[in-house]
Scaffold this motif. Structure first.
Motif, mmCIF file in Angstrom:
data_model
loop_
_atom_site.group_PDB
_atom_site.id
_atom_site.type_symbol
_atom_site.label_atom_id
_atom_site.label_comp_id
_atom_site.label_asym_id
_atom_site.label_seq_id
_atom_site.Cartn_x
_atom_site.Cartn_y
_atom_site.Cartn_z
ATOM 1 N N ASP A 17 -15.012 39.239 34.021
ATOM 2 C CA ASP A 17 -13.980 38.057 33.900
ATOM 3 C C ASP A 17 -12.884 38.545 33.362
ATOM 4 N N MET A 18 -11.880 39.180 34.298
ATOM 5 C CA MET A 18 -10.753 39.979 33.961
ATOM 6 C C MET A 18 -9.516 39.421 34.849
ATOM 7 N N PRO A 19 -8.343 39.334 34.411
ATOM 8 C CA PRO A 19 -7.202 38.931 35.054
ATOM 9 C C PRO A 19 -7.098 39.518 36.298
ATOM 10 N N LEU A 20 -6.628 38.842 37.611
ATOM 11 C CA LEU A 20 -6.188 39.711 38.759
ATOM 12 C C LEU A 20 -4.782 39.688 39.069
ATOM 13 N N PRO A 21 -4.426 40.811 39.806
ATOM 14 C CA PRO A 21 -3.034 40.617 40.395
ATOM 15 C C PRO A 21 -2.775 39.413 41.098
ATOM 16 N N HIS A 22 -1.512 38.920 41.066
ATOM 17 C CA HIS A 22 -1.214 37.784 41.675
ATOM 18 C C HIS A 22 -1.724 37.760 43.320
ATOM 19 N N GLY A 23 -2.386 36.587 43.815
ATOM 20 C CA GLY A 23 -2.970 36.519 45.072
ATOM 21 C C GLY A 23 -4.076 37.638 45.553
ATOM 22 N N ALA A 24 -4.668 38.519 44.567
ATOM 23 C CA ALA A 24 -5.413 39.518 44.884
ATOM 24 C C ALA A 24 -6.587 39.017 45.471
ATOM 25 N N ARG A 25 -7.083 39.365 46.690
ATOM 26 C CA ARG A 25 -8.399 39.039 47.364
ATOM 27 C C ARG A 25 -8.932 40.575 47.989
ATOM 28 N N GLY A 26 -8.353 40.732 48.954
ATOM 29 C CA GLY A 26 -8.793 42.073 49.595
ATOM 30 C C GLY A 26 -7.610 43.344 49.061
ATOM 31 N N VAL A 27 -8.311 44.252 48.411
ATOM 32 C CA VAL A 27 -7.352 45.055 47.763
ATOM 33 C C VAL A 27 -7.947 46.882 48.387
ATOM 34 N N LYS A 28 -6.807 47.324 48.762
ATOM 35 C CA LYS A 28 -7.295 48.705 49.355
ATOM 36 C C LYS A 28 -6.868 49.666 48.206
ATOM 37 N N VAL A 29 -7.957 50.556 47.955
ATOM 38 C CA VAL A 29 -7.967 51.619 46.873
ATOM 39 C C VAL A 29 -8.441 52.810 47.499
ATOM 40 N N VAL A 30 -7.821 53.941 47.007
ATOM 41 C CA VAL A 30 -8.013 55.070 47.606
ATOM 42 C C VAL A 30 -8.726 56.101 46.791
ATOM 43 N N ILE A 31 -9.917 56.842 47.237
ATOM 44 C CA ILE A 31 -10.602 57.758 46.334
ATOM 45 C C ILE A 31 -10.058 59.142 46.740
ATOM 46 N N VAL A 32 -9.315 59.750 45.736
ATOM 47 C CA VAL A 32 -8.776 61.043 46.030
ATOM 48 C C VAL A 32 -9.534 62.226 45.240
ATOM 49 N N GLY A 33 -9.115 63.610 45.620
ATOM 50 C CA GLY A 33 -9.607 64.477 44.612
ATOM 51 C C GLY A 33 -9.700 65.763 45.721
ATOM 52 N N GLY A 34 -9.731 67.138 44.973
ATOM 53 C CA GLY A 34 -10.054 68.188 45.791
ATOM 54 C C GLY A 34 -11.254 68.410 46.307
ATOM 55 N N TYR A 196 -6.358 48.634 34.896
ATOM 56 C CA TYR A 196 -5.137 49.132 34.620
ATOM 57 C C TYR A 196 -3.942 48.674 35.533
ATOM 58 N N LEU A 197 -4.393 48.370 36.700
ATOM 59 C CA LEU A 197 -3.490 47.696 37.715
ATOM 60 C C LEU A 197 -2.856 46.311 36.957
ATOM 61 N N CYS A 198 -3.645 45.775 36.432
ATOM 62 C CA CYS A 198 -3.237 44.280 35.866
ATOM 63 C C CYS A 198 -2.464 44.711 34.640
ATOM 64 N N THR A 199 -2.864 45.616 33.762
ATOM 65 C CA THR A 199 -1.996 46.051 32.882
ATOM 66 C C THR A 199 -0.387 46.380 32.997
ATOM 67 N N LEU A 200 -0.411 46.928 34.305
ATOM 68 C CA LEU A 200 0.743 47.744 35.010
ATOM 69 C C LEU A 200 1.674 46.292 35.452
ATOM 70 N N THR A 201 0.909 45.191 36.083
ATOM 71 C CA THR A 201 1.630 44.128 36.554
ATOM 72 C C THR A 201 2.125 43.266 35.453
ATOM 73 N N ALA A 202 1.153 43.214 34.208
ATOM 74 C CA ALA A 202 1.667 42.292 33.299
ATOM 75 C C ALA A 202 3.148 42.793 32.583
ATOM 76 N N ALA A 203 3.086 44.347 32.498
ATOM 77 C CA ALA A 203 4.131 44.746 31.737
ATOM 78 C C ALA A 203 5.547 44.550 32.698
ATOM 79 N N GLN A 204 5.313 44.350 33.910
ATOM 80 C CA GLN A 204 6.692 44.358 34.851
ATOM 81 C C GLN A 204 7.065 42.864 34.775
ATOM 82 N N GLU A 205 6.387 41.922 34.604
ATOM 83 C CA GLU A 205 6.485 40.577 34.556
ATOM 84 C C GLU A 205 7.582 39.851 33.353
ATOM 85 N N PRO A 206 8.539 39.331 33.745
ATOM 86 C CA PRO A 206 9.189 38.767 32.494
ATOM 87 C C PRO A 206 8.873 37.848 31.621
ATOM 88 N N VAL A 207 9.209 38.128 30.393
ATOM 89 C CA VAL A 207 8.436 37.316 29.226
ATOM 90 C C VAL A 207 9.017 35.838 29.439
#
Length: 207
Positions: A17-34, A196-207
């Motif tokens: 039960d978390m807020p989602l980025p606007h219009g988010a449905r299919g989201v591409k995520v990359v798993i990286v590392g050495g 974390y992505l939702c937090t970044l999105t919220a921080a960029q939105e105008p108050v």
């Protein structure tokens, strides 16, 4: 960094039960590392569909080219990418792309990262240095990411502040613990990225 046995770690959220980025449905995520940190294992463990892998048996041709201290028992390697999918809830599906770890395959990153919303950096504390260049590349590309420390049974545990210092991460980048073999643990790490992505999105939105 001295060895310290510690339970310090930021557990991933377990609810959906978390807020989602606007219009988010299919989201591409990359798993990286050495090389050999568990990217293919993570995609396979968490995917709700049979994962697509491009694992090939390692041969003598890689000797002296693929640097793998701490992962000497590894017999296969990803040569293109891994792909899986997990439904977080009815509104959000994550499409997971695992990258090859060896530097000679990094030219594939351009295509893999196209359209990615964020990334999970898997870290093996026995070989933290193999992730230095990975983190730098993500920062250069301005791709938001979290760090997931893969809990190898024989790996040393360090306090989160020490790991943050070793990886030169800002205080805003989440560091979580993860067992790449365990579906629930991997799902929690992915949820941490979404929060974390939702937090970044919220921080960029105008108050």
């Amino acid at each position: 960094m001295d060895y310290v046995s510690s339970e310090a770690g930021v557990a991933g959220p377990r609810g959906t039960d978390m807020p989602l980025p606007h219009g988010a449905r299919g989201v591409k995520v990359v798993i990286v590392g050495g090389f050999g940190v568990g990217k293919t294992t993570m995609v396979g463990a968490v995917s709700e569909i049979p994962p697509l892998t491009t694992e090939e048996t390692m041969t003598q041709a890689g000797v002296g080219i693929d640097h793998n201290p701490g992962a000497e028992g590894k017999k296969t390697t990803t040569v293109a990418m891994d792909f899986g999918r997990i439904s977080i809830n009815q509104e959000l599906i994550l499409y997971l792309f695992g990258t090859p770890g060896q530097e000679r395959f990094w030219f594939l990153w351009n295509g893999i990262f196209e359209g990615a919303l964020g990334a999970v950096v898997l870290v093996d504390t026995r070989r933290i240095e193999v992730c230095f260049e990975v983190v730098t590349r993500l920062e250069d590309r301005r791709v938001p990411f979290i760090v997931a420390v893969n809990a190898f049974p024989e790996a040393p545990q360090y306090p989160i502040p020490d790991l943050r210092t070793a990886l030169a991460l800002s205080e805003s980048v989440p560091i979580v613990t993860c067992d790449a073999r365990d579906r629930a643990s991997c799902r929690d790490a992915l949820l941490s990225l979404m929060v974390y992505l939702c937090t970044l999105t919220a921080a960029q939105e105008p108050v």
